[in-house]
Design a protein around this motif. Structure first.
Motif, short mmCIF file in Angstrom:
data_model
loop_
_atom_site.label_atom_id
_atom_site.label_comp_id
_atom_site.label_asym_id
_atom_site.label_seq_id
_atom_site.Cartn_x
_atom_site.Cartn_y
_atom_site.Cartn_z
N THR A 30 -3.49 3.31 -1.09
CA THR A 30 -3.16 3.29 0.33
C THR A 30 -2.77 4.69 0.76
N THR A 32 -0.77 6.42 4.38
CA THR A 32 -0.22 6.29 5.72
C THR A 32 -0.11 7.68 6.30
N ARG A 62 -6.58 2.53 19.59
CA ARG A 62 -6.45 1.76 18.35
C ARG A 62 -7.84 1.49 17.74
N ILE A 66 -9.58 2.94 14.13
CA ILE A 66 -10.18 2.10 13.09
C ILE A 66 -11.61 2.56 12.81
N GLY A 86 -8.84 -2.26 4.48
CA GLY A 86 -7.95 -2.49 5.61
C GLY A 86 -7.62 -1.20 6.31
N GLU A 88 -5.07 -0.24 9.61
CA GLU A 88 -4.14 -0.68 10.64
C GLU A 88 -3.69 0.55 11.44
N THR A 90 -1.36 1.74 14.69
CA THR A 90 -0.35 1.34 15.67
C THR A 90 -0.04 2.53 16.57
N GLN A 103 -2.48 3.16 8.63
CA GLN A 103 -2.40 2.84 7.21
C GLN A 103 -3.77 2.34 6.78
#
Length: 162
Positions: A30, A32, A62, A66, A86, A88, A90, A103
């Motif tokens: 992962t 971030t 947003r 992505i 994945g 995400e 925000t 993330q």
């Protein structure tokens, strides 16, 4: 005895190359990343009231973030094309602008730091595109990796001093 740092993305002649990661173990990874878009008080108010002339600026940003994560290898020449499991994104409206966080997750042989950074950057650019008519002075700042997990190095987290 080492003569200096080893540059893994350069071959013996000094030419750029994509690193071969085939011998690395697959692991869940992962990353971030965060960034900030500084905006005028009037633009922040328009975002909070849903009165941006072009429409829902936060939703557009947003989705752009992505999409950008998925396109990172097309934009950054030495990034490996990997399957993302994945993404995400925000966006948090604050008094001075909008905080952007991405993330990104995968199970692969290389990390997703560049995907997270690309996601934040493109989300911020899409936001600016949505508000530029009311705030031509908007500024993207402080794009950086905050944390990464997985791989040989495991957990890395930015310290409190940045």
């Amino acid at each position: 005895m080492s003569t200096g740092p080893e540059f893994t993305h350069l071959d013996a002649t000094g030419a750029a190359r994509m690193v071969d990661v085939s011998a690395k173990d697959v692991s869940v990874r992962t990353a971030t990343a965060t960034g900030f878009v500084r905006l005028s008080a009037a633009t922040v108010a328009a975002l909070r009231l849903g009165e941006v002339p072009k429409g829902d600026a936060l939703a557009v940003a947003r989705i752009a973030g992505i999409m950008a994560a998925k396109r990172t290898p097309d934009l950054v020449p030495l990034c490996h094309p990997i399957a993302l499991h994945g993404v995400e994104v925000t966006l948090e409206v604050r008094d001075a602008g909008v905080a952007v966080t991405a993330q990104v997750r995968t199970a692969d042989r290389t990390g997703v730091e560049m995907e997270a950074l690309t996601s934040v950057t493109v989300a911020a650019l899409a936001l600016i595109d949505m508000v530029k008519a009311i705030d031509p002075a908007a500024v993207v700042t402080d794009v950086r990796v905050e944390e990464k997990t997985g791989g040989k190095t495991g957990l890395w987290r930015r310290d409190a001093d940045g």
